[in-house]
Design a protein around this motif. Structure first.
Motif: not given
Length: 150
Positions: A3-9, A67-83, A101-104
Motif C-alpha cells: 500500500x502506498x497511501x498518504x493523507x495530509x492536512x 490553479x483557480x482556487x488554491x492560494x498561499x495559506x489555503x488549508x487543504x486535505x490531500x490524499x495521494x501516494x509517495x513517489x 494527489x488523487x483527491x483534494x
C-alpha cells in the motif's frame, strides 16, 4: 500486497505553479506544510513545533481547480501516494520525494477562501445563514467533466 497511501492536512506554502503540456494536460505543483504541535514534557522541557514540507503534484482536473482556487495559506486535505524521482545536476544525482494527489478537499470556512460568495456580506447574498455550515467541495483525479462541482 503493498500500500502506498498518504493523507495530509496542511497549509499551502506558495501559490500553485501550473504548466500545460500536450493535449492541454495540466500539472500543478506547490509545497504543503504540516505541523506537529510542540509540547512540554513532564520535567518541564519544551519540545518545539516541527513543520514538515511536502511537494504536492496535481494532474489534469485537480491541477485546473488548484490553479483557480488554491492560494498561499489555503488549508487543504490531500490524499495521494509517495513517489521519489532522481535527476542529474552537474554530475551529481539528486532525489526528490513528491506526493501525487488523487483527491483534494479545500478546508476552512468558505469566507476564508479568496473570491468566495460570502466575502464581505456574511453570506446574505447567497441565501446562506451560516458560512461554517457549508461543506467545502471534494475533487478527485478521476473527475472528467470540466464543470465545477459547486
Amino acid at each position: 500486497m503493498s500500500v502506498n497511501k498518504v493523507i495530509l492536512v496542511g497549509n499551502v506554502g506558495k501559490d500553485p505553479e501550473v504548466r500545460y503540456f500536450d493535449n492541454n494536460v495540466a500539472r500543478a505543483t506547490f509545497p504543503l506544510a504540516t505541523t506537529e504541535r510542540g509540547f512540554t514534557r513532564q520535567g518541564g522541557t519544551q519540545v518545539p513545533d516541527h513543520t514538515e514540507w511536502h511537494n504536492i503534484v496535481l494532474w489534469r482536473g485537480l491541477a485546473e481547480v488548484a490553479e483557480k482556487y488554491v492560494r498561499k495559506g489555503s488549508q487543504l486535505y490531500i490524499e495521494g501516494r509517495i513517489r521519489t524521482r532522481s535527476y542529474e545536476v552537474e554530475g551529481a544525482t539528486r532525489y526528490i520525494t513528491e506526493i501525487y494527489a488523487d483527491n483534494m478537499q479545500m478546508l476552512g470556512r468558505r469566507s476564508d477562501q479568496p473570491g468566495s460568495v460570502n466575502e464581505g456580506n456574511g453570506g446574505a447574498a447567497a441565501g446562506m445563514s451560516n458560512a461554517s455550515t457549508v461543506t467545502p467541495p471534494t475533487f478527485t483525479q478521476n473527475d472528467v467533466s470540466d464543470d465545477l462541482p459547486f
